[in-house]
Design a protein around this motif. Structure first.
Motif, short mmCIF file in Angstrom:
data_model
loop_
_atom_site.label_atom_id
_atom_site.label_comp_id
_atom_site.label_asym_id
_atom_site.label_seq_id
_atom_site.Cartn_x
_atom_site.Cartn_y
_atom_site.Cartn_z
N ILE A 184 0.85 -1.20 0.00
CA ILE A 184 0.00 0.00 0.00
C ILE A 184 0.88 1.25 0.00
O ILE A 184 2.02 1.24 0.49
N ALA A 239 -1.46 5.07 5.34
CA ALA A 239 -0.88 4.26 6.42
C ALA A 239 -1.49 4.59 7.78
O ALA A 239 -1.47 3.76 8.69
N THR A 295 8.72 4.94 6.08
CA THR A 295 7.41 5.51 5.73
C THR A 295 6.70 6.18 6.91
O THR A 295 6.14 7.26 6.75
C1 LIG Z 1 11.09 7.16 1.69
S1 LIG Z 1 9.78 6.52 0.72
C2 LIG Z 1 10.05 4.77 1.00
C3 LIG Z 1 9.43 3.92 -0.07
C4 LIG Z 1 9.64 2.42 0.10
N1 LIG Z 1 9.18 1.96 1.39
C5 LIG Z 1 11.08 2.03 -0.10
O1 LIG Z 1 11.73 1.63 0.86
O2 LIG Z 1 11.56 2.14 -1.25
C6 LIG Z 1 8.36 6.87 1.70
C7 LIG Z 1 7.08 6.33 1.13
O3 LIG Z 1 6.02 6.61 2.04
C8 LIG Z 1 4.87 6.87 1.28
N2 LIG Z 1 3.90 7.57 2.14
C9 LIG Z 1 4.02 8.79 2.69
N3 LIG Z 1 2.91 9.08 3.41
C10 LIG Z 1 2.08 8.02 3.31
C11 LIG Z 1 0.80 7.72 3.84
N4 LIG Z 1 0.14 8.58 4.62
N5 LIG Z 1 0.25 6.52 3.55
C12 LIG Z 1 0.90 5.63 2.76
N6 LIG Z 1 2.12 5.86 2.23
C13 LIG Z 1 2.71 7.04 2.50
C14 LIG Z 1 5.39 7.70 0.12
O4 LIG Z 1 4.48 7.75 -0.96
C15 LIG Z 1 6.67 6.95 -0.20
O5 LIG Z 1 6.43 5.93 -1.13
#
Ligand SMILES: C[S@@+](CC[C@H](N)C(=O)[O-])C[C@H]1O[C@@H](n2cnc3c(N)ncnc32)[C@H](O)[C@@H]1O
Length: 261
Positions: free
Chosen positions: A122, A156, A174
Motif C-alpha cells: 500500500i 498508512a 514511511t
Molecule cells: C522514503 S519513501 C520509501 C518507499 C519504500 N518503502 C522504499 O523503501 O523504497 C516513503 C514512502 O512513504 C509513502 N507515504 C508517505 N505518506 C504516506 C501515507 N500517509 N500513507 C501511505 N504511504 C505514504 C510515500 O508515498 C513513499 O512511497
C-alpha cells in the motif's frame, strides 16, 4: 521498444529529484550573485547564505548516487537486509503487507524470497513523491511476481484492513512521512493492529530521531504493550555505509524494529 530488449524494473531512490533541483537552483543563484557587479555586502551575504544550500545539495546528490543501482546500490542492500530479518514461517504462506511500498522494491524482493506468499503493497503515492501504483505493477510484472502482489492506494494512518489480517508486515522509511498523524507512534500501532497475534513485523525508520518519534526507549516501552517481542537494531551497526550516508539528515537516525505481536 524492440521485442528482444528485456524491460528493466525501475526503482527510484528515496531522494526526490525535484527537491534536489530546488536546492541546486537556489545554490547556483546565490553563487551567481557573488560574481555580479552588485554591492559588496550583497555579494558577501549571498556567498554566506549559499554555503548551507551547497552543502545540502551535495549531500542529496551523493545520497542519490549511493542509493541508486548505478552507484552504491544501498537502497537495494537495505531492502535485502530487511528481507533477511523476516523469518517467513511456513515459506511465508500467510499474507504479507508492505506499508508505504514506494516503487515496490521491498515487497517484490519478499515475493521472490517467499514463493508461497500472497502480498499487498500500500502507498498513498502522493504527487510530492516520484513513485506510482502503475510503476509498482510494472515492476512486479517484469520481476515475474505480479500474480501474487496487489498494490492498493491507501493511507498508512488508516489502513483499509480488519484487525489481525496479516502474517508479516514490513515498512521502510514511511511512518515518519505520514502527514495526517502528528503522533507517528500511532501510525506504528495502526500497522500492528492489522498484524495477527504471533505475526512478524520488520520496520525500518528514523526511530532515533527524537523530534519525530520522541525518546526511543519510551517508544519501545510503549510498543511492548502491543507486541509479544520487539528488538531494535541500529542500521549503522547492521551494515557498512559510506560515512556521509550516516549523516543525521540521511540514515544517521535509522533503526530497525522487529519482533512478533
Ligand atoms: C522514503 S519513501 C520509501 C518507499 C519504500 N518503502 C522504499 O523503501 O523504497 C516513503 C514512502 O512513504 C509513502 N507515504 C508517505 N505518506 C504516506 C501515507 N500517509 N500513507 C501511505 N504511504 C505514504 C510515500 O508515498 C513513499 O512511497
Amino acid at each position: 521498444m524492440c521485442d528482444n530488449v528485456k524491460a528493466k524494473a525501475k526503482y527510484n531512490t528515496w531522494i526526490r529529484i525535484y527537491k534536489l533541483l530546488i536546492f541546486w537552483v537556489i545554490s547556483l543563484t546565490l553563487l551567481l550573485v557573488t560574481v555580479l557587479p552588485v554591492h559588496l555586502f550583497l555579494r558577501v551575504f549571498s556567498g554566506i547564505i549559499a554555503l548551507p544550500f551547497i552543502y545540502i545539495s551535495f549531500i542529496l546528490s551523493y545520497s542519490i548516487y549511493q542509493f541508486a543501482a548505478i552507484g552504491g546500490n544501498y537502497q537495494s542492500k537495505i531492502h535485502d537486509l530487511l528481507v533477511a530479518k523476516v523469518n517467513g514461517d511456513g515459506d511465508g504462506k500467510g499474507r504479507i503487507l508492505d506499508i508505504g511500498t514506494g516503487s515496490g522494491s521491498l515487497i517484490i524482493k519478499l515475493a521472490k524470497t517467499l514463493p508461497k506468499s500472497i502480498l499487498t503493497g500500500i502507498d498513498y503515492w502522493g504527487e510530492n513523491w516520484e513513485y506510482s501504483k502503475a510503476q509498482c505493477q510494472q515492476n512486479a510484472k517484469i520481476e515475474g511476481v505480479s500474480d501474487r502482489i496487489i498494490f492498493l492506494k491507501a493511507n498508512a494512518a488508516e489502513l483499509p484492513f480488519k484487525d489481525d489480517e496479516f502474517a508479516i508486515i514490513v515498512s521502510c522509511l514511511t511512518f515518519h512521512e505520514v502527514k495526517t498523524r502528528k503522533n507517528k507512534t500511532e501510525v506504528i500501532k495502526e500497522a500492528l493492529r492489522v498484524l495477527k497475534p504471533g505475526g512478524e513485523f520488520v520496520f525500518l525508520d528514523l526511530f532515533m530521531d527524537r523530534k519525530i518519534f520522541g525518546d526511543e526507549k519510551e517508544l519501545l516501552n510503549d510498543l511492548k504493550k502491543h507486541v509479544a517481542t520487539v528488538k531494535n537494531y541500529k542500521l549503522a551497526e547492521e551494515m557498512k555505509f559510506p560515512k556521509l550516508l550516516l549523516n543525521k539528515k540521511v540514515l544517521g537516525n535509522a533503526t530497525i524494529l522487529s519482533g512478533r505481536k
